[in-house]
Design an enzyme around this catalytic site. Structure first.
Site, mmCIF file in Angstrom:
data_model
loop_
_atom_site.group_PDB
_atom_site.id
_atom_site.type_symbol
_atom_site.label_atom_id
_atom_site.label_comp_id
_atom_site.label_asym_id
_atom_site.label_seq_id
_atom_site.Cartn_x
_atom_site.Cartn_y
_atom_site.Cartn_z
ATOM 1 C CE LYS A 200 -4.030 2.124 1.793
ATOM 2 N NZ LYS A 200 -4.482 2.401 0.404
ATOM 3 N NE ARG A 291 23.442 0.160 2.350
ATOM 4 C CZ ARG A 291 22.879 1.360 2.445
ATOM 5 N NH1 ARG A 291 23.425 2.286 3.214
ATOM 6 N NH2 ARG A 291 21.767 1.643 1.807
HETATM 7 P P1 ADP Z 1 15.040 1.560 -1.789
HETATM 8 O O1 ADP Z 1 15.574 0.324 -1.127
HETATM 9 O O2 ADP Z 1 14.955 1.452 -3.285
HETATM 10 O O3 ADP Z 1 15.711 2.813 -1.313
HETATM 11 P P2 ADP Z 1 12.840 1.835 0.093
HETATM 12 O O4 ADP Z 1 11.942 0.696 0.368
HETATM 13 O O5 ADP Z 1 13.890 2.156 1.117
HETATM 14 O O6 ADP Z 1 13.519 1.650 -1.330
HETATM 15 O O7 ADP Z 1 11.981 3.132 -0.157
HETATM 16 C C1 ADP Z 1 12.546 4.337 -0.595
HETATM 17 C C2 ADP Z 1 11.543 5.471 -0.454
HETATM 18 O O8 ADP Z 1 10.369 5.195 -1.212
HETATM 19 C C3 ADP Z 1 11.051 5.677 0.965
HETATM 20 O O9 ADP Z 1 11.903 6.498 1.709
HETATM 21 C C4 ADP Z 1 9.709 6.348 0.701
HETATM 22 O O10 ADP Z 1 9.880 7.709 0.365
HETATM 23 C C5 ADP Z 1 9.210 5.630 -0.512
HETATM 24 N N1 ADP Z 1 8.379 4.469 -0.143
HETATM 25 C C6 ADP Z 1 8.779 3.189 0.045
HETATM 26 N N2 ADP Z 1 7.746 2.386 0.380
HETATM 27 C C7 ADP Z 1 6.649 3.177 0.390
HETATM 28 C C8 ADP Z 1 5.232 2.961 0.654
HETATM 29 N N3 ADP Z 1 4.750 1.760 0.947
HETATM 30 N N4 ADP Z 1 4.406 4.039 0.573
HETATM 31 C C9 ADP Z 1 4.871 5.270 0.259
HETATM 32 N N5 ADP Z 1 6.169 5.534 0.002
HETATM 33 C C10 ADP Z 1 7.056 4.521 0.066
#
Ligand code: ADP
Length: 447
Positions: A200, A291
């Site tokens: 979501k 990390r």
């Molecule tokens: P990555 O590993 O590619 O950096 P992340 O899962 O850490 O991806 O998510 C990076 C960014 O994407 C988060 O900081 C947020 O801004 C956005 N994001 C990730 N998951 C969601 C979600 N379920 N709903 C809204 N934004 C999200």
């Protein structure tokens, strides 16, 4: 403690790790590609080993070359920094097979956390809240069924994801099929793995993360949060601690969840639990970065704990001297300076630095490999410097960040300096009330 350690990285993080090694009286061995032969990390190290031509796949990512650099120079341990091989379980295993201590978590824990689906399963088992979504790899039709159940907007995410790649926001059912195809293709190209899952989309939300350190004796230290919601294309640009969005109770709930999870998965060394924080105060785990992170200095400024030195002590088998919750005070902000051209949609802008004048003065720290005359090669990350400030409260820290940024002078290539100044001066940043959507909305105004 070790006497000689390989730094398996380049750029500002290699410089950062070498400094910690020297402060502990440990010799540093650097690696470098042909493109980095004159780089600062090579000169600061006690020895340097050439590991290949400029493309990272032929140098910094070549496990046999990196391992050989460590063994032939008599290193006892390897610090991976972030990026490159830092979250590659095969690299951890190669270190262990060659009697090298890997400064980070064990390969099995890293592998579990590197697969975002298994990471979320482990978190749920530890009673850490996760974003609602699919429990396993997903086809287009399964994604559609999941979206019908949890409701749009949804986020398609790559199981192997990182750096915002392989991620697509889907607002409407009719957009799903095309978005799935594009995200899966991007994931295949970036990670060699097109496996997708659905979450979501929590919008608006804030990205708040908890830094942890875990030793080999069962001790866990949580070091508070970093607020990382100022993002462009899911990439962080400005980070701060503490977060204006957390009450003391909410902060403790998040730190307790992170500690619980560390114990449940038997986590070791430094790690960061990333959470999304909803407007109602509820928070959800999104991933564990197994990390050191780019933004770790913000936490160092507020806690006085040198995270890289602690990583080395933990890897050497020492016990954490502080446990539980790290004491902290004041306010810290980090600004990432990227070699990117604001006039051309922030495309990377490698080239020669004709003049570099870093800021100085009270409460200012600069982590960088830049020098006047240095060359930013086109092969690697565009983040070239981090400006970190500390002051007793947020308003003073913001003023100090602005002052330090204005003092910063990088000539020869375009950078994100002026974008950062515009963000610091904006109403949402000033008020502290911003979300992961704020920068994209602001950019229409400031860039
Ligand atoms: P990555 O590993 O590619 O950096 P992340 O899962 O850490 O991806 O998510 C990076 C960014 O994407 C988060 O900081 C947020 O801004 C956005 N994001 C990730 N998951 C969601 C979600 N379920 N709903 C809204 N934004 C999200």
């Amino acid at each position: 403690m070790f006497t000689r350690v390989l730094v398996a990285n380049r750029g500002e993080i290699a410089v950062r790790v070498i400094r910690a090694l020297h402060e502990l009286g440990i010799e540093a061995v650097a690696i470098y590609s042909t493109a980095d032969k004159d780089a600062l990390h090579v000169r600061l190290a006690d020895q340097a080993v050439h590991v290949g031509p400029p493309p990272a796949t032929d140098s910094y990512l070549r496990i046999p070359s990196v391992i050989a650099a460590a063994t032939t120079t008599g290193c006892q341990a390897v610090h991976p920094g972030y990026g490159f091989l830092a979250e590659n379980p095969a690299f951890v295993e190669a270190c262990v097979d060659n009697d090298l201590v890997f400064v980070g978590p064990p390969a099995d824990v890293m592998a579990m956390m590197g697969d975002k689906i298994s990471a979320k399963q482990a978190m749920r088992a530890a009673e850490v809240p996760t974003v609602p979504g699919t429990e396993g790899s997903t086809t287009v039709s399964a994604a559609r069924a999941a979206a019908d159940e949890i409701g749009f907007p949804i986020l398609l995410k790559a199981t192997a994801g990182g750096g915002g790649k392989g991620m697509r926001l889907v607002q409407l059912p009719e957009e799903l099929e095309d978005a799935f195809g594009m995200a899966a293709a991007e994931a295949e190209a970036a990670f060699g793995d097109a496996t997708m899952y659905v979450e979501k989309a929590l919008v608006p939300a804030r990205h708040v993360e908890i830094q942890v350190l875990c030793d080999h004796h069962g001790n866990v230290l949580t070091l508070g949060e970093r607020e990382c919601s100022i993002q462009r294309r899911h990439q962080k640009l400005i980070e701060e601690s503490p977060s204006a969005a957390l009450s003391p109770e909410a902060r403790e709930a998040m730190e307790a969840a992170a500690e619980r999870a560390c114990r449940a998965v038997d986590y070791r060394n430094a790690g960061t639990f990333e959470f999304l924080l909803g407007p109602d105060g509820s928070f959800y785990f999104i991933e564990l970065n197994a990390r050191l992170q780019v933004e770790h200095p913000v936490t160092e400024m507020c806690t006085g704990i040198d995270i890289v030195r602690e990583q080395l002590r933990i890897a050497a088998g020492e016990e954490l001297s502080v446990q539980g919750r790290a004491p902290r005070h004041g306010h810290s902000i980090e600004i990432r300076l990227n070699a990117e051209d604001p006039e051309h949609d922030f495309r990377p802008s490698p080239g020669r630095i004709t003049l570099f004048e870093p800021p100085a003065g009270p409460g200012v720290r600069v982590d960088t490999f830049l020098e006047t005359g240095s060359v930013i090669p086109p092969f690697y990350d565009s983040m070239v410097a981090k400006l970190i400030v500390w002051d007793t409260d947020r308003a003073a820290a913001v003023a100090r960040a602005e002052r330090a940024l204005r003092e910063t002078n990088v000539e020869g290539i375009p950078t994100t300096r002026d974008l950062a100044l515009a963000v610091l001066g904006s109403e949402p940043f000033r008020s502290g009330e911003y979300s992961t959507s704020t920068l994209e909305a602001l950019r229409a105004v400031v860039a």
